[in-house]
Design a protein around this motif. Sequence first.
Motif, PDB file in Angstrom:
ATOM      1  N   ILE A 124       0.866  -1.186   0.000  1.00 45.67           N
ATOM      2  CA  ILE A 124       0.000   0.000   0.000  1.00 45.67           C
ATOM      3  C   ILE A 124       0.903   1.235   0.000  1.00 45.67           C
ATOM      4  O   ILE A 124       1.799   1.359   0.831  1.00 45.67           O
TER       5      ILE A 124
ATOM      6  N   SER B 258     -10.186  -5.026   5.756  1.00 43.56           N
ATOM      7  CA  SER B 258     -11.289  -5.321   4.828  1.00 43.56           C
ATOM      8  C   SER B 258     -11.041  -6.585   4.003  1.00 43.56           C
ATOM      9  O   SER B 258     -11.987  -7.255   3.574  1.00 43.56           O
ATOM     10  N   LYS B 259      -9.777  -6.935   3.791  1.00 40.75           N
ATOM     11  CA  LYS B 259      -9.426  -8.093   2.960  1.00 40.75           C
ATOM     12  C   LYS B 259      -9.003  -9.321   3.770  1.00 40.75           C
ATOM     13  O   LYS B 259      -8.612 -10.349   3.198  1.00 40.75           O
TER      14      LYS B 259
ATOM     15  N   ASP C 128      -4.262   3.764   5.892  1.00 44.69           N
ATOM     16  CA  ASP C 128      -4.924   3.140   4.738  1.00 44.69           C
ATOM     17  C   ASP C 128      -4.554   1.651   4.626  1.00 44.69           C
ATOM     18  O   ASP C 128      -5.393   0.822   4.256  1.00 44.69           O
TER      19      ASP C 128
ATOM     20  N   PHE D 128      -7.181  -1.428   4.592  1.00 48.10           N
ATOM     21  CA  PHE D 128      -7.151  -2.412   3.512  1.00 48.10           C
ATOM     22  C   PHE D 128      -7.012  -3.821   4.080  1.00 48.10           C
ATOM     23  O   PHE D 128      -7.739  -4.743   3.691  1.00 48.10           O
TER      24      PHE D 128
END
Length: 303
Positions: A166, A187-188, A180, A184
């Motif tokens: 990222i 969420s994954k 961020d 990420f």
Amino acid sequence: MSKPKPEKERVLKKPLKKIVTKTISEKDINGFFDENEIDFLQANVSLEVMDFLRESLKERLAGKEIKRGKTEDFIKQALKEVLLEVVSQKGKGFEQVIKESKKHGKPACFVFLGFNGSGKTTTIAKAAHYMLSKGFKPVLAAGDTFRAASIEQLEHHGEKLGIKVIKHQYGSDSAAVVFDAKKFAESKGYDAVLADTAGRAHTDKNLMEELSKVVRVNKPDMKILVLDSLTGNDAVEQARTFDSFVGVDAVILTKTDVDEKGGSILSVCYAIKKPVLFLGTGQDYEDFESFEPKKFVNRLLEE
């Protein structure tokens, strides 16, 4: 009824004890250190640590009786015990931190700190490789938005390892990059975020303020300081500076394959009282050894 032993036989016991035993004095301990001081200093053990070891042994040993001819062995064994206490700092490992975070339904966040040239970015790649080998799924955060080519370097490692990176633009807010990456990863379903950070000189106030913000915004589960073992006593000053500004949870030392004895490990442990997790022992991802206190002490004492 047995006859009492002759008086002559009984009185001989005290002089005999003086012949076969000896009382350790502070002079003996000073002599031991005077004889070995150069070897310790050449191994990058700081003078501050030398003084601590000397005084610790005086407290433990002065006035004790031992067999004659065994003074050096006795002092060396006591020194070994003190050294083990210094380098055996309590702390959590990667696996424990990740598993604890998973219980709370979130990825573990590891922020890596360190001076430019310490091998920080390569260490992050090695840590990611280690996590992969343990069955965890990490993501990398390119939080060093200051040094030229730092993002490309991390992306290169990410491509080789098959790990997502990222990133933002150069000059971006480092804290936002890490934030961020955490979002990420959550969420994954990733297990861990390994965040790179800028590594300007540890005397740079702006850098320390930036790192403080990264920590304040992202509340990492572990702040890992990466130190070059070849920098000697400067590693101690770096450790104290980073620890005072952002708080260090653990240390990884690099280039220990070149640093023959690694006395800087001892000095850093004494200075900030934090555990050493791994040693970088080469350029390959596999050159990443878990730190073993007993093995280190034996090597330092050449046993």
